[in-house]
Each structure stands twice: as structure tokens, then as C-alpha cells.
Motif scaffolding. Structure first.
Motif, short mmCIF file in Angstrom:
data_model
loop_
_atom_site.label_atom_id
_atom_site.label_comp_id
_atom_site.label_asym_id
_atom_site.label_seq_id
_atom_site.Cartn_x
_atom_site.Cartn_y
_atom_site.Cartn_z
N MET A 12 0.84 -1.18 0.00
CA MET A 12 0.00 0.00 0.00
C MET A 12 0.88 1.23 0.00
N THR A 13 0.42 2.24 -0.63
CA THR A 13 1.14 3.50 -0.69
C THR A 13 0.95 4.25 0.62
N TYR A 14 2.04 4.70 1.19
CA TYR A 14 1.98 5.53 2.38
C TYR A 14 2.31 6.95 1.98
N TYR A 15 1.59 7.90 2.53
CA TYR A 15 1.73 9.28 2.14
C TYR A 15 2.38 10.06 3.26
N ASP A 16 3.13 11.08 2.88
CA ASP A 16 3.70 12.00 3.85
C ASP A 16 2.55 12.81 4.44
N VAL A 17 2.32 12.66 5.73
CA VAL A 17 1.16 13.32 6.35
C VAL A 17 1.26 14.83 6.29
N HIS A 18 2.42 15.37 5.92
CA HIS A 18 2.55 16.82 5.79
C HIS A 18 2.05 17.30 4.43
N GLU A 19 1.88 16.37 3.48
CA GLU A 19 1.43 16.74 2.15
C GLU A 19 -0.07 16.54 1.96
N ILE A 20 -0.66 15.59 2.66
CA ILE A 20 -2.08 15.33 2.52
C ILE A 20 -2.76 15.44 3.87
N THR A 21 -4.08 15.52 3.81
CA THR A 21 -4.87 15.55 5.04
C THR A 21 -5.89 14.43 4.97
N PRO A 22 -6.50 14.08 6.07
CA PRO A 22 -7.57 13.07 6.02
C PRO A 22 -8.69 13.43 5.06
N ASP A 23 -8.89 14.73 4.80
CA ASP A 23 -9.94 15.16 3.86
C ASP A 23 -9.64 14.75 2.42
N ASP A 24 -8.38 14.40 2.12
CA ASP A 24 -8.00 13.97 0.78
C ASP A 24 -8.38 12.51 0.53
N GLN A 25 -8.65 11.76 1.60
CA GLN A 25 -9.00 10.35 1.46
C GLN A 25 -10.46 10.19 1.02
N PHE A 26 -10.75 9.00 0.45
CA PHE A 26 -12.13 8.66 0.17
C PHE A 26 -12.87 8.63 1.51
N PRO A 27 -14.04 9.24 1.60
CA PRO A 27 -14.75 9.30 2.90
C PRO A 27 -15.51 8.00 3.21
N ALA A 28 -14.76 6.94 3.42
CA ALA A 28 -15.38 5.65 3.76
C ALA A 28 -16.03 5.75 5.14
N PRO A 29 -17.21 5.16 5.30
CA PRO A 29 -17.86 5.21 6.62
C PRO A 29 -17.10 4.37 7.64
N VAL A 30 -16.87 4.95 8.79
CA VAL A 30 -16.18 4.24 9.87
C VAL A 30 -17.18 3.30 10.53
N ASP A 31 -16.84 2.01 10.53
CA ASP A 31 -17.74 1.01 11.11
C ASP A 31 -17.05 0.07 12.07
N PHE A 32 -15.85 0.46 12.52
CA PHE A 32 -15.13 -0.38 13.47
C PHE A 32 -14.46 0.50 14.51
N GLU A 33 -14.74 0.23 15.75
CA GLU A 33 -14.10 0.91 16.87
C GLU A 33 -13.26 -0.12 17.62
N PRO A 34 -11.93 0.05 17.61
CA PRO A 34 -11.07 -0.92 18.30
C PRO A 34 -11.42 -1.01 19.79
N ALA A 35 -11.41 -2.22 20.29
CA ALA A 35 -11.64 -2.49 21.72
C ALA A 35 -10.94 -3.79 22.05
N PRO A 36 -10.55 -3.98 23.31
CA PRO A 36 -9.88 -5.23 23.68
C PRO A 36 -10.74 -6.44 23.32
N GLY A 37 -10.13 -7.38 22.62
CA GLY A 37 -10.82 -8.61 22.25
C GLY A 37 -11.71 -8.49 21.02
N ARG A 38 -11.87 -7.32 20.49
CA ARG A 38 -12.72 -7.12 19.30
C ARG A 38 -11.91 -7.43 18.05
#
Length: 104
Positions: free
Chosen positions: A1-27
């Protein structure tokens, strides 16, 4: 996967995929789960479905940064689309980014 320099892009540049997973212990994440890192960037959990990854499956399962919106736009006009492992496949293949993000 391509990794981007976080100083060049922002999260707003990403495809706005819906967040459907919240990390939790054992999840345990499911294939296609999307989470937001504290930095604001989106990551998708990928479990390869294609037979071409049978020997590499354990090495490839994991979190991959969601592509930029401009990348997805280009792939919709192309005859191929990459997987999170950067292999080119047909856009409707179960492992293509367009399919993983529900765009095909």
C-alpha cells in the motif's frame, strides 16, 4: 500500500469511507472494516479473497490506509484497479479497492 507523507495530505483527501469499526480489547475486525486513527486518517482491514493470495494470505491480512479520492476517481475510469497489496485486477474483483469500498 502506498503511504503518504502526512505533511502533504490531510484526512480530507481520502475517500470518505464510513467508519464502522471501533477498536476495543478482544474485538476482531472483519474484512472491509474501516477505522479512524487518532491522526484522522482512515484504515481498512483487508483479508484477501482471491485464490492468487493463497500462499501469502497470512502476510497480507491487516490494516491498509484508505486511498485518496483522486486515486479512486482515476481507477473508476481505468480498466484495472489495484488491491491493497498493489496488484492490478479488474475493478469488480473482490480484492480491488473499488470493490472493498463498496463502489462496484
Amino acid at each position: 500500500m502506498t503511504y503518504y507523507d502526512v505533511h502533504e495530505i490531510t484526512p480530507d483527501d481520502q475517500f470518505p469511507a464510513p467508519v464502522d469499526f471501533e477498536p476495543a480489547p478482544g474485538r476482531v475486525p472483519f474484512n472491509g472494516a474501516v477505522k479512524r486513527k487518532p491522526s484522522g486518517f482512515l484504515w481498512l482491514y483487508w483479508m484477501p479473497q482471491g485464490r492468487n493470495y493463497r500462499d501469502q494470505y497470512d502476510d497480507l491480512v491487516g490494516w491498509y490506509q484508505v486511498p485518496l479520492l483522486e486515486e479512486l476517481e482515476a481507477w473508476t475510469l481505468d480498466s484495472v484497479c489495484p488491491t491493497p497489496a498493489e496488484d492490478d485486477l479488474e475493478p469488480d474483483h473482490p480484492d480491488s479497492w473499488l470493490r472493498l469500498l463498496g463502489l462496484v
